[in-house]
Write an enzyme that holds these catalytic residues in place. Sequence first.
Site, PDB file in Angstrom:
ATOM      1  N   ARG A  90      18.594  44.325  20.945  1.00  0.00           N
ATOM      2  CA  ARG A  90      19.306  44.146  19.703  1.00  0.00           C
ATOM      3  C   ARG A  90      19.044  42.998  18.801  1.00  0.00           C
ATOM      4  O   ARG A  90      18.850  43.219  17.824  1.00  0.00           O
ATOM      5  CB  ARG A  90      20.924  44.199  20.110  1.00  0.00           C
ATOM      6  CG  ARG A  90      21.919  44.001  18.818  1.00  0.00           C
ATOM      7  CD  ARG A  90      23.246  43.942  19.160  1.00  0.00           C
ATOM      8  NE  ARG A  90      24.092  43.912  17.893  1.00  0.00           N
ATOM      9  CZ  ARG A  90      25.125  43.917  17.789  1.00  0.00           C
ATOM     10  NH1 ARG A  90      25.994  43.922  18.980  1.00  0.00           N
ATOM     11  NH2 ARG A  90      26.210  43.795  16.821  1.00  0.00           N
ATOM     12  N   ASN A 144      25.542  54.134  20.408  1.00  0.00           N
ATOM     13  CA  ASN A 144      24.698  54.307  18.960  1.00  0.00           C
ATOM     14  C   ASN A 144      23.517  54.400  19.205  1.00  0.00           C
ATOM     15  O   ASN A 144      22.792  53.927  20.088  1.00  0.00           O
ATOM     16  CB  ASN A 144      25.191  52.931  18.357  1.00  0.00           C
ATOM     17  CG  ASN A 144      26.439  52.536  17.784  1.00  0.00           C
ATOM     18  OD1 ASN A 144      26.892  53.777  17.058  1.00  0.00           O
ATOM     19  ND2 ASN A 144      27.049  51.590  17.812  1.00  0.00           N
ATOM     20  N   CYS A 164      33.328  57.208  17.272  1.00  0.00           N
ATOM     21  CA  CYS A 164      33.440  55.950  16.475  1.00  0.00           C
ATOM     22  C   CYS A 164      34.518  55.269  16.061  1.00  0.00           C
ATOM     23  O   CYS A 164      35.465  56.086  16.143  1.00  0.00           O
ATOM     24  CB  CYS A 164      32.397  56.142  15.217  1.00  0.00           C
ATOM     25  SG  CYS A 164      32.020  54.759  14.339  1.00  0.00           S
ATOM     26  N   HIS A 194      28.603  56.262  10.656  1.00  0.00           N
ATOM     27  CA  HIS A 194      28.044  55.092   9.633  1.00  0.00           C
ATOM     28  C   HIS A 194      27.871  55.396   8.268  1.00  0.00           C
ATOM     29  O   HIS A 194      26.855  54.367   7.849  1.00  0.00           O
ATOM     30  CB  HIS A 194      27.125  54.034  10.488  1.00  0.00           C
ATOM     31  CG  HIS A 194      27.640  53.724  11.994  1.00  0.00           C
ATOM     32  ND1 HIS A 194      27.110  52.829  12.739  1.00  0.00           N
ATOM     33  CD2 HIS A 194      28.779  53.577  12.714  1.00  0.00           C
ATOM     34  CE1 HIS A 194      27.632  52.456  13.611  1.00  0.00           C
ATOM     35  NE2 HIS A 194      28.754  52.879  13.509  1.00  0.00           N
ATOM     36  N   TYR A 244      29.620  50.095   6.600  1.00  0.00           N
ATOM     37  CA  TYR A 244      28.358  50.357   6.702  1.00  0.00           C
ATOM     38  C   TYR A 244      27.818  50.545   5.411  1.00  0.00           C
ATOM     39  O   TYR A 244      26.501  50.362   5.321  1.00  0.00           O
ATOM     40  CB  TYR A 244      27.988  51.434   7.668  1.00  0.00           C
ATOM     41  CG  TYR A 244      28.390  50.760   9.094  1.00  0.00           C
ATOM     42  CD1 TYR A 244      27.198  50.285   9.714  1.00  0.00           C
ATOM     43  CD2 TYR A 244      29.480  50.905   9.853  1.00  0.00           C
ATOM     44  CE1 TYR A 244      27.134  49.851  11.084  1.00  0.00           C
ATOM     45  CE2 TYR A 244      29.517  50.391  11.084  1.00  0.00           C
ATOM     46  CZ  TYR A 244      28.630  49.859  11.784  1.00  0.00           C
ATOM     47  OH  TYR A 244      28.578  49.587  13.183  1.00  0.00           O
TER      48      TYR A 244
END
Length: 421
Positions: A90, A144, A164, A194, A244
């Site tokens: 990440r 995700n 989500c 998102h 987002y």
Amino acid sequence: MKLTVVGGGSTYTPELIDGFARLRDTLPLQELVLVDPAADRLDLVGGLARRIFAKQGHPGHIVTTSDLDAAVDGADAVLLQLRVGGQAAREQDETWPLECGCVGQETTGAGGLAKALRTVPVVLDIAERIRRTNPGAWIVDFTNPVGIVTRALLQEGHKAVGLCNVAIGLQRRFAALLGVTPADVHLDHVGLNHLTWETGVRLGGPEGEDVLPGLLAAHGDTIAGDLRLPLPLLRLLGVVPSYYLRYYYAHDEVVRELRTKPSRAAEVAAMERQLLEMYGDPALDEKPELLARRGGAYYSEAAVDLAAALLTGAGNPYQVVNTRNDGTLPFLPDDAVIEVQAAVGQKGPSPLPVAPVDPLYAGLMAGVTAYEDLALDAALRGGRDRVSKALLAHPLIAQHAYADELTDRLIAHNREHLAWA
């Protein structure tokens, strides 16, 4: 009833455990299995999970194991919450795109594609093992990028629903502003994972009064502040975008911000170290306050509602899920995965009708859906050209020089996770 959590060693898991304990009448679990290859983390999380159940008087049995096949055997539902490559991957997703002037984020843009490429093959392997061991189990995906992962699962014929926490978080926020209970608030929620907008906020259910105009008039400053978007933009849109959308509506501003501060991955990694130390305290028998800063607010409540509806037909009859389009949004392919309100029962989700979507949102949805098509193709078949095409199609990139450079950086940073590289 047996439920299995793949990625059960996650520091998120006590949030889920707390929800299972508090909402045991909605989802009466007899057995909860936490499966994870990281034995040290799993021991810490599992110990806290048992203490939370004991403190709240939950009679269910919690099992921890690294044996996936045994974990899913006999499970009524399997929840996926894994992170391939961990926080180290990440960290890379959030940094190398910035070197090209593009947003660095774990689910959006080039970093999101990297995560999809690492994740889809692993999830499909897990799903196939679930099908061999226990073909009747529902798969609830919280991993995700949820939209792409759920589409991969559905494309392979798995009983899967994506989940989500963005919608349930907005529902709770709006309820607080309106002075009502969350159960009173029904969202007209539309988009892709998102990439969503609240086009209506209704009191009492799908046919209730739409109070969104009044909500924006009375609390626009607060909502804009929460989203870190300017109030005039919300007034122009007339709807509430998810946070987002800031990556799209304020891309360059976000890039400048991200270049001047530590990555979110670094912050989360530091929190995880603290949380795991806390989880090892035998006196701790509730989720610590620090966990709220880790992310995933209300995740447990959304998961309980969804699992209860799928397994027993109980719980909230209307829920925001990720599922096949099948004509719900006529400007998208039937096999696209959309995030909308659905009636959820033991046969799965059935999307509620959606009012015609403004071209301002429909166009962006169509563009990101095209990117997701190409991203899934790259995840399934590999190859530099497929990666480059997906990046070129993404609305946040869309320039060949950026796509070429980002492709090289993506492959270089993820080679150990890409079988074809």
